[in-house]
Design a protein around this motif. Sequence first.
Motif, short mmCIF file in Angstrom:
data_model
loop_
_atom_site.label_atom_id
_atom_site.label_comp_id
_atom_site.label_asym_id
_atom_site.label_seq_id
_atom_site.Cartn_x
_atom_site.Cartn_y
_atom_site.Cartn_z
N ASN A 1 2.71 7.31 8.66
CA ASN A 1 1.30 6.90 8.63
C ASN A 1 0.79 6.61 7.21
N ARG A 2 1.70 6.52 6.26
CA ARG A 2 1.37 6.16 4.87
C ARG A 2 0.39 7.14 4.24
N SER A 3 0.50 8.41 4.58
CA SER A 3 -0.48 9.40 4.11
C SER A 3 0.05 10.31 3.02
N ARG A 4 1.26 10.09 2.57
CA ARG A 4 1.82 10.97 1.53
C ARG A 4 0.98 10.86 0.26
N THR A 5 0.71 11.99 -0.36
CA THR A 5 -0.12 12.03 -1.56
C THR A 5 0.71 12.29 -2.80
N TRP A 6 1.64 13.24 -2.74
CA TRP A 6 2.36 13.71 -3.91
C TRP A 6 3.73 13.05 -4.01
N CYS A 7 4.24 12.93 -5.24
CA CYS A 7 5.59 12.41 -5.41
C CYS A 7 6.59 13.36 -4.76
N SER A 8 6.29 14.66 -4.83
CA SER A 8 7.14 15.68 -4.23
C SER A 8 6.25 16.83 -3.78
N MET A 9 6.33 17.16 -2.52
CA MET A 9 5.54 18.28 -2.01
C MET A 9 6.06 19.59 -2.59
N LEU B 1 1.95 11.85 -12.68
CA LEU B 1 1.65 10.42 -12.57
C LEU B 1 2.89 9.57 -12.32
N TRP B 2 3.84 10.12 -11.59
CA TRP B 2 5.08 9.43 -11.24
C TRP B 2 4.79 8.42 -10.14
N ALA B 3 5.35 7.23 -10.25
CA ALA B 3 5.20 6.23 -9.19
C ALA B 3 6.20 6.56 -8.08
N PHE B 4 5.79 6.36 -6.84
CA PHE B 4 6.69 6.59 -5.72
C PHE B 4 6.34 5.65 -4.58
N TYR B 5 7.27 5.53 -3.64
CA TYR B 5 7.10 4.70 -2.45
C TYR B 5 6.91 5.64 -1.28
N ILE C 1 0.82 -1.22 0.00
CA ILE C 1 0.00 0.00 0.00
C ILE C 1 0.85 1.27 0.00
N ARG C 2 2.14 1.14 0.18
CA ARG C 2 3.04 2.30 0.13
C ARG C 2 3.40 2.69 -1.30
N LEU C 3 3.12 1.80 -2.27
CA LEU C 3 3.35 2.13 -3.67
C LEU C 3 2.19 2.99 -4.14
N LYS C 4 2.51 4.16 -4.70
CA LYS C 4 1.47 5.10 -5.10
C LYS C 4 1.82 5.78 -6.42
N ILE C 5 0.81 6.37 -7.01
CA ILE C 5 0.97 7.18 -8.22
C ILE C 5 0.62 8.62 -7.85
N CYS C 6 1.49 9.55 -8.21
CA CYS C 6 1.22 10.96 -7.94
C CYS C 6 -0.07 11.35 -8.66
N PRO C 7 -1.01 12.00 -7.98
CA PRO C 7 -2.29 12.34 -8.60
C PRO C 7 -2.24 13.52 -9.56
N ALA C 8 -1.11 14.23 -9.64
CA ALA C 8 -1.02 15.36 -10.57
C ALA C 8 -1.08 14.81 -11.99
N ASP C 9 -2.08 15.22 -12.75
CA ASP C 9 -2.30 14.63 -14.08
C ASP C 9 -1.17 14.90 -15.06
N THR C 10 -0.31 15.86 -14.77
CA THR C 10 0.85 16.09 -15.63
C THR C 10 2.06 15.30 -15.16
#
Length: 154
Positions: free
Chosen positions: A126-134, A117-121, A106-115
């Motif tokens: 608390n596993r709450s990170r949303t963006w690949c880079s704040m 969509l970078w995959a990140f860990y 569940i720590r594998l995620k895709i950045c929600p920014a439509d431009t």
Amino acid sequence: MHTDASLVVDFLNTVNVEERTDLLEDPGQWHEWAAGHALAANPPAEARAARDALRAAIGDPRLPAAHAEVGTRICLTADGPSLVAEDVVGAVFVACARLVVRGDWIRLKICPADTCLWAFYDESRNRSRTWCSMRVCGNREKARGWRARTAAAG
């Protein structure tokens, strides 16, 4: 980042939405990438299907959910049973299986920014990170939201 997560994220990011590049479109680069990870390169179409299925599974909104099946084997070593794969796709799926067993899938995620969509860990506690880079995507999206709210209020 754990080596399993690094391999999976590196593989998922062989496509770059922002730059509109796909490493799998260049056989030389694809073979070089695989060799750099000490693995045999799968045929590009097979690797692309596996990559797209994994990206969809962790939240890439552009891709439909897909079934993927990969052959691996279990070997008994001095350290105990071990999943083994010789090619990129097999090794990535073995790494994914280990992440699932550890509860880190569940720590594998895709950045929600439509431009982006970078995959990140997500290494947050608390596993709450949303963006690949704040600093980049998160800041850009928050600024857009602020401008939209300001324009609506004014």
